[in-house]
Design a protein around this motif. Structure first.
Motif, PDB file in Angstrom:
ATOM      1  N   GLU A   1      -8.971   2.257   7.746  1.00  0.00           N
ATOM      2  CA  GLU A   1      -7.941   1.680   6.878  1.00  0.00           C
ATOM      3  C   GLU A   1      -7.630   0.243   7.281  1.00  0.00           C
ATOM      4  O   GLU A   1      -7.448  -0.631   6.421  1.00  0.00           O
ATOM      5  CB  GLU A   1      -6.676   2.543   6.925  1.00  0.00           C
ATOM      6  CG  GLU A   1      -6.837   3.868   6.192  1.00  0.00           C
ATOM      7  CD  GLU A   1      -5.685   4.829   6.434  1.00  0.00           C
ATOM      8  OE1 GLU A   1      -5.424   5.664   5.548  1.00  0.00           O
ATOM      9  OE2 GLU A   1      -5.052   4.759   7.517  1.00  0.00           O
TER      10      GLU A   1
ATOM     11  N   MET B   1       5.346  -0.818   8.042  1.00  0.00           N
ATOM     12  CA  MET B   1       5.697   0.286   7.142  1.00  0.00           C
ATOM     13  C   MET B   1       6.978   0.055   6.356  1.00  0.00           C
ATOM     14  O   MET B   1       7.362   0.912   5.555  1.00  0.00           O
ATOM     15  CB  MET B   1       5.823   1.588   7.942  1.00  0.00           C
ATOM     16  CG  MET B   1       4.570   1.982   8.686  1.00  0.00           C
ATOM     17  SD  MET B   1       4.864   3.458   9.705  1.00  0.00           S
ATOM     18  CE  MET B   1       3.322   3.507  10.644  1.00  0.00           C
TER      19      MET B   1
ATOM     20  N   GLU C   1      -2.160   3.898  11.096  1.00  0.00           N
ATOM     21  CA  GLU C   1      -3.333   3.832  10.235  1.00  0.00           C
ATOM     22  C   GLU C   1      -4.601   4.235  10.997  1.00  0.00           C
ATOM     23  O   GLU C   1      -4.643   4.218  12.231  1.00  0.00           O
ATOM     24  CB  GLU C   1      -3.502   2.412   9.684  1.00  0.00           C
ATOM     25  CG  GLU C   1      -2.323   1.912   8.866  1.00  0.00           C
ATOM     26  CD  GLU C   1      -1.094   1.610   9.692  1.00  0.00           C
ATOM     27  OE1 GLU C   1       0.026   1.844   9.193  1.00  0.00           O
ATOM     28  OE2 GLU C   1      -1.241   1.167  10.852  1.00  0.00           O
TER      29      GLU C   1
ATOM     30  N   MET D   1      -7.964  -3.154   5.112  1.00  0.00           N
ATOM     31  CA  MET D   1      -6.864  -4.098   4.962  1.00  0.00           C
ATOM     32  C   MET D   1      -7.275  -5.504   5.395  1.00  0.00           C
ATOM     33  O   MET D   1      -6.882  -6.501   4.773  1.00  0.00           O
ATOM     34  CB  MET D   1      -5.649  -3.623   5.764  1.00  0.00           C
ATOM     35  CG  MET D   1      -5.038  -2.334   5.227  1.00  0.00           C
ATOM     36  SD  MET D   1      -3.689  -1.701   6.261  1.00  0.00           S
ATOM     37  CE  MET D   1      -2.444  -2.946   5.943  1.00  0.00           C
TER      38      MET D   1
ATOM     39  N   TYR E   1       0.830  -1.203   0.000  1.00  0.00           N
ATOM     40  CA  TYR E   1       0.000   0.000   0.000  1.00  0.00           C
ATOM     41  C   TYR E   1       0.871   1.262   0.000  1.00  0.00           C
ATOM     42  O   TYR E   1       0.350   2.367   0.174  1.00  0.00           O
ATOM     43  CB  TYR E   1      -0.905   0.037   1.236  1.00  0.00           C
ATOM     44  CG  TYR E   1      -1.882  -1.114   1.339  1.00  0.00           C
ATOM     45  CD1 TYR E   1      -3.126  -1.065   0.726  1.00  0.00           C
ATOM     46  CD2 TYR E   1      -1.564  -2.257   2.083  1.00  0.00           C
ATOM     47  CE1 TYR E   1      -4.030  -2.115   0.830  1.00  0.00           C
ATOM     48  CE2 TYR E   1      -2.457  -3.321   2.194  1.00  0.00           C
ATOM     49  CZ  TYR E   1      -3.684  -3.237   1.568  1.00  0.00           C
ATOM     50  OH  TYR E   1      -4.570  -4.285   1.680  1.00  0.00           O
ATOM     51  N   THR E   2       2.175   1.117  -0.166  1.00  0.00           N
ATOM     52  CA  THR E   2       3.047   2.284  -0.154  1.00  0.00           C
ATOM     53  C   THR E   2       2.968   3.028  -1.478  1.00  0.00           C
ATOM     54  O   THR E   2       2.453   2.510  -2.479  1.00  0.00           O
ATOM     55  CB  THR E   2       4.512   1.884   0.112  1.00  0.00           C
ATOM     56  OG1 THR E   2       5.017   1.103  -0.981  1.00  0.00           O
ATOM     57  CG2 THR E   2       4.633   1.069   1.395  1.00  0.00           C
TER      58      THR E   2
ATOM     59  N   VAL F   1       0.202  -5.375   9.822  1.00  0.00           N
ATOM     60  CA  VAL F   1       0.436  -4.104   9.160  1.00  0.00           C
ATOM     61  C   VAL F   1       1.796  -3.576   9.613  1.00  0.00           C
ATOM     62  O   VAL F   1       2.159  -3.653  10.785  1.00  0.00           O
ATOM     63  CB  VAL F   1      -0.679  -3.088   9.463  1.00  0.00           C
ATOM     64  CG1 VAL F   1      -0.837  -2.828  10.965  1.00  0.00           C
ATOM     65  CG2 VAL F   1      -0.430  -1.776   8.724  1.00  0.00           C
TER      66      VAL F   1
ATOM     67  N   THR G   1       2.243  -0.284   4.644  1.00  0.00           N
ATOM     68  CA  THR G   1       1.667   1.048   4.496  1.00  0.00           C
ATOM     69  C   THR G   1       2.766   2.108   4.462  1.00  0.00           C
ATOM     70  O   THR G   1       3.927   1.838   4.767  1.00  0.00           O
ATOM     71  CB  THR G   1       0.682   1.355   5.628  1.00  0.00           C
ATOM     72  OG1 THR G   1       1.363   1.260   6.892  1.00  0.00           O
ATOM     73  CG2 THR G   1      -0.485   0.374   5.613  1.00  0.00           C
ATOM     74  N   GLN G   2       2.386   3.332   4.111  1.00  0.00           N
ATOM     75  CA  GLN G   2       3.354   4.380   3.835  1.00  0.00           C
ATOM     76  C   GLN G   2       4.016   4.938   5.089  1.00  0.00           C
ATOM     77  O   GLN G   2       5.205   5.200   5.096  1.00  0.00           O
ATOM     78  CB  GLN G   2       2.678   5.503   3.047  1.00  0.00           C
ATOM     79  CG  GLN G   2       3.572   6.655   2.693  1.00  0.00           C
ATOM     80  CD  GLN G   2       4.633   6.309   1.651  1.00  0.00           C
ATOM     81  OE1 GLN G   2       4.729   5.182   1.205  1.00  0.00           O
ATOM     82  NE2 GLN G   2       5.441   7.277   1.294  1.00  0.00           N
TER      83      GLN G   2
END
Length: 262
Positions: free
Chosen positions: A177, A191, A173, A181, A114-115, A189, A167-168
């Protein structure tokens, strides 16, 4: 000495909570440069038992580089040039799956990216031809089996499956979100899982993720996420991670380089 007879060092990329490795007998530390720039920190060379190891702190030491600004290409390139052909990426993650709570260890088998905006490939710029790699199975099966065996032998609370949602960051989150996911099939989750995994694959390196759950993901508990909660889970679970690394190094070191490494 032939390549088949060489002993290749195992690379360990440490994330939050693993900026150093106490069991590592250090033989040298050196700053390096690559065509992609400098990696996050100097390469720490040493051994765990009889296995040569190259350790790299993903966020720098001290911990100062946020996930979206890590120079992942330089990190993987530096390890490759140091002779590493098998990499263990240690990641602090949030738990989405109900069995993956704080201090639980996970050896995931899949990842969803999701980045955005991160340099995520070596294959760009002035290319002779467009290059695609297969990424069906992002984590090396043999390396995963080695970590699973170590966890089982040590009696660690762990899961031998999981979909890592990358994730970014650097923010955590929202609850919505995380619900999305979860619908997508994510169990964890974090990063920093991407583009680290795909860059290793582009270099032909064996790559495996060793995840330590440090908090419930947003909306999965009745309170907001705090640094105190995260630090408590790291203190509780990092000994399991270090024990698994120490026990698995010899086995990981015996894995031969993949054919596309050369």
């Amino acid at each position: 000495m032939s390549k088949a007879a060489e002993q290749y060092p195992v690379g360990i990329i440490g994330g939050t909570g693993l900026t150093t490795l106490s069991g590592l007998e250090i033989t040298g530390e050196r700053p390096v440069e690559t065509v992609w720039g400098a990696p996050s920190a100097p390469l720490v060379e040493g051994s765990l038992g009889d296995q040569p190891v190259v350790f790299l702190s993903r966020h720098g030491n001290p911990h100062r580089i946020p996930p979206h600004q890590v120079n992942y290409r330089a990190n993987l390139q530096a390890l490759y040039e140091a002779g590493v052909r098998t990499v263990v990426g240690v990641n602090a993650v949030g738990g989405i799956h109900p069995d993956m709570g704080p201090a639980h260890v996970v050896i995931p088998d899949q990842i969803i990216d999701y980045t955005w905006g991160r340099p995520s490939t070596f294959f760009e710029g002035d290319l002779e031809e467009v290059t695609h790699i297969d990424f069906t199975w992002p984590y090396d099966a043999d390396a995963r089996e080695t970590l699973v065996a170590a966890a089982a032998s040590l009696g660690v609370s762990f899961s031998d499956f999981g979909v890592y949602g990358a994730t970014q960051g650097p923010r955590l989150e929202t609850a919505a979100e995380i619900r999305r996911m979860e619908r997508d099939g994510c169990d964890l989750v974090g990063m920093t899982g991407m583009p680290e995994a795909v860059l290793a694959a582009e270099l032909g390196m064996r790559y495996v993720c060793l995840g330590l759950v440090v908090n419930w993901a947003a909306g999965k508990s009745d309170h907001i996420i705090t640094m105190a909660e995260i630090e408590e889970a790291i203190d509780k679970g990092m000994s399991s991670v270090k024990g698994m690394l120490e026990m698995s190094m010899a086995g990981l070191g015996k894995l031969t380089p993949t054919p596309q490494s050369f």
